[in-house]
Motif scaffolding. Structure first.
Motif, PDB file in Angstrom:
ATOM      1  N   VAL A  73     -17.020  -6.075   7.146  1.00  0.00           N
ATOM      2  CA  VAL A  73     -16.413  -6.839   8.243  1.00  0.00           C
ATOM      3  C   VAL A  73     -15.633  -5.948   9.199  1.00  0.00           C
ATOM      4  O   VAL A  73     -15.647  -6.161  10.408  1.00  0.00           O
ATOM      5  N   THR A  74     -14.947  -4.939   8.670  1.00  0.00           N
ATOM      6  CA  THR A  74     -14.050  -4.130   9.501  1.00  0.00           C
ATOM      7  C   THR A  74     -14.654  -2.829   9.979  1.00  0.00           C
ATOM      8  O   THR A  74     -14.163  -2.246  10.948  1.00  0.00           O
ATOM      9  N   GLY A  75     -15.686  -2.317   9.286  1.00  0.00           N
ATOM     10  CA  GLY A  75     -16.221  -1.003   9.622  1.00  0.00           C
ATOM     11  C   GLY A  75     -15.228   0.109   9.314  1.00  0.00           C
ATOM     12  O   GLY A  75     -15.227   1.156   9.973  1.00  0.00           O
ATOM     13  N   ALA A  76     -14.384  -0.095   8.316  1.00  0.00           N
ATOM     14  CA  ALA A  76     -13.319   0.848   7.969  1.00  0.00           C
ATOM     15  C   ALA A  76     -13.863   2.235   7.652  1.00  0.00           C
ATOM     16  O   ALA A  76     -14.979   2.388   7.150  1.00  0.00           O
ATOM     17  N   ASP A  77     -13.034   3.251   7.925  1.00  0.00           N
ATOM     18  CA  ASP A  77     -13.358   4.620   7.547  1.00  0.00           C
ATOM     19  C   ASP A  77     -13.200   4.815   6.043  1.00  0.00           C
ATOM     20  O   ASP A  77     -13.891   5.626   5.438  1.00  0.00           O
ATOM     21  N   LYS A  78     -12.279   4.054   5.431  1.00  0.00           N
ATOM     22  CA  LYS A  78     -11.985   4.190   4.007  1.00  0.00           C
ATOM     23  C   LYS A  78     -11.409   2.878   3.503  1.00  0.00           C
ATOM     24  O   LYS A  78     -10.648   2.228   4.206  1.00  0.00           O
ATOM     25  N   ILE A  79     -11.791   2.488   2.299  1.00  0.00           N
ATOM     26  CA  ILE A  79     -11.189   1.329   1.636  1.00  0.00           C
ATOM     27  C   ILE A  79     -10.316   1.859   0.508  1.00  0.00           C
ATOM     28  O   ILE A  79     -10.790   2.569  -0.375  1.00  0.00           O
ATOM     29  N   ASN A  80      -9.030   1.536   0.560  1.00  0.00           N
ATOM     30  CA  ASN A  80      -8.091   1.927  -0.500  1.00  0.00           C
ATOM     31  C   ASN A  80      -7.942   0.765  -1.467  1.00  0.00           C
ATOM     32  O   ASN A  80      -7.737  -0.375  -1.048  1.00  0.00           O
ATOM     33  N   VAL A  81      -8.039   1.053  -2.769  1.00  0.00           N
ATOM     34  CA  VAL A  81      -7.865   0.057  -3.814  1.00  0.00           C
ATOM     35  C   VAL A  81      -6.787   0.580  -4.760  1.00  0.00           C
ATOM     36  O   VAL A  81      -6.883   1.715  -5.238  1.00  0.00           O
ATOM     37  N   ALA A  82      -5.760  -0.252  -5.002  1.00  0.00           N
ATOM     38  CA  ALA A  82      -4.659   0.210  -5.852  1.00  0.00           C
ATOM     39  C   ALA A  82      -3.979  -0.960  -6.548  1.00  0.00           C
ATOM     40  O   ALA A  82      -3.852  -2.039  -5.986  1.00  0.00           O
ATOM     41  N   ALA A  83      -3.525  -0.687  -7.765  1.00  0.00           N
ATOM     42  CA  ALA A  83      -2.684  -1.620  -8.507  1.00  0.00           C
ATOM     43  C   ALA A  83      -1.358  -0.906  -8.732  1.00  0.00           C
ATOM     44  O   ALA A  83      -1.239  -0.109  -9.650  1.00  0.00           O
ATOM     45  N   ILE A  84      -0.387  -1.168  -7.876  1.00  0.00           N
ATOM     46  CA  ILE A  84       0.887  -0.461  -7.949  1.00  0.00           C
ATOM     47  C   ILE A  84       1.863  -1.275  -8.804  1.00  0.00           C
ATOM     48  O   ILE A  84       2.143  -0.917  -9.929  1.00  0.00           O
ATOM     49  N   GLY A  85       2.401  -2.354  -8.282  1.00  0.00           N
ATOM     50  CA  GLY A  85       3.220  -3.273  -9.067  1.00  0.00           C
ATOM     51  C   GLY A  85       4.582  -2.780  -9.488  1.00  0.00           C
ATOM     52  O   GLY A  85       5.132  -3.278 -10.460  1.00  0.00           O
ATOM     53  N   ASN A  86       5.141  -1.795  -8.799  1.00  0.00           N
ATOM     54  CA  ASN A  86       6.483  -1.336  -9.160  1.00  0.00           C
ATOM     55  C   ASN A  86       7.561  -2.330  -8.765  1.00  0.00           C
ATOM     56  O   ASN A  86       8.579  -2.435  -9.435  1.00  0.00           O
ATOM     57  N   ILE A  87       7.355  -3.050  -7.689  1.00  0.00           N
ATOM     58  CA  ILE A  87       8.332  -4.038  -7.221  1.00  0.00           C
ATOM     59  C   ILE A  87       7.914  -5.437  -7.651  1.00  0.00           C
ATOM     60  O   ILE A  87       8.681  -6.157  -8.264  1.00  0.00           O
ATOM     61  N   VAL A  88       6.679  -5.816  -7.325  1.00  0.00           N
ATOM     62  CA  VAL A  88       6.138  -7.112  -7.750  1.00  0.00           C
ATOM     63  C   VAL A  88       5.355  -6.870  -9.039  1.00  0.00           C
ATOM     64  O   VAL A  88       4.304  -6.236  -9.021  1.00  0.00           O
ATOM     65  N   ARG A  89       5.878  -7.361 -10.138  1.00  0.00           N
ATOM     66  CA  ARG A  89       5.293  -7.074 -11.454  1.00  0.00           C
ATOM     67  C   ARG A  89       4.012  -7.841 -11.742  1.00  0.00           C
ATOM     68  O   ARG A  89       3.182  -7.389 -12.534  1.00  0.00           O
ATOM     69  N   GLN A  90       3.834  -9.017 -11.135  1.00  0.00           N
ATOM     70  CA  GLN A  90       2.612  -9.788 -11.391  1.00  0.00           C
ATOM     71  C   GLN A  90       1.408  -8.919 -11.042  1.00  0.00           C
ATOM     72  O   GLN A  90       1.355  -8.303  -9.979  1.00  0.00           O
ATOM     73  N   LEU A  91       0.438  -8.864 -11.950  1.00  0.00           N
ATOM     74  CA  LEU A  91      -0.745  -8.049 -11.737  1.00  0.00           C
ATOM     75  C   LEU A  91      -1.452  -8.473 -10.461  1.00  0.00           C
ATOM     76  O   LEU A  91      -1.794  -9.650 -10.281  1.00  0.00           O
ATOM     77  N   HIS A  92      -1.641  -7.523  -9.563  1.00  0.00           N
ATOM     78  CA  HIS A  92      -2.366  -7.760  -8.324  1.00  0.00           C
ATOM     79  C   HIS A  92      -2.953  -6.438  -7.846  1.00  0.00           C
ATOM     80  O   HIS A  92      -2.393  -5.372  -8.091  1.00  0.00           O
TER      81      HIS A  92
END
Length: 137
Positions: A73-92
């Motif tokens: 949809v966006t034609g992005a140069d790069k797609i970043n995927v990350a599970a950080i969760g340091n502030i919001v603990r709920q898995l996302h």
């Protein structure tokens, strides 16, 4: 969409656009980047390894499908995927379309600048394009 408790910060900062099966897919209200969140609809999960093996597989599949649709949809140069969760603990899982020259390129998006509100019209249009792209794949 299923009735599932979402962390108040995630709910405030994003809009639900699809129920993928395991995950609720949400679109960030921050207009600086096309940015999705995949939230597994499982209670009290903070880490991917806490999910049952089948849920881990489903999570990978759903995140990949969302990332592919966002890229299309966006034609992005790069797609970043990350599970950080340091502030919001709920898995996302964050799925972010990045472009050379975007806000803070090539650095991380977290903690950079001030969020810019995405208009309701833009939310609707982008959500429709993403869900349509996912339906085609």
């Amino acid at each position: 969409m299923q009735d599932f408790p979402i962390d108040p910060r995630l709910e405030r900062d994003s809009v639900a656009i699809a129920d993928l099966g395991l995950c609720q897919l949400r679109l960030s209200r921050d207009a600086r980047w096309p940015w999705l969140l995949a939230i597994p609809q499982r209670a009290n999960m903070t880490e991917i390894f806490e999910l049952a093996p089948l849920d881990q597989t489903m999570l990978t599949f759903e995140v990949n499908e969302a990332a592919k649709a966002l890229s299309t949809v966006t034609g992005a140069d790069k797609i970043n995927v990350a599970a950080i969760g340091n502030i919001v603990r709920q898995l996302h899982i964050h799925i972010v379309a990045r472009f050379e020259g975007d806000a803070n390129w090539p650095g991380p998006i977290w903690g950079h600048g001030t969020p810019e509100p995405r208009s309701d019209e833009d939310i609707e249009a982008l959500a429709r394009k993403i869900t349509e792209a996912m339906a085609r794949s």
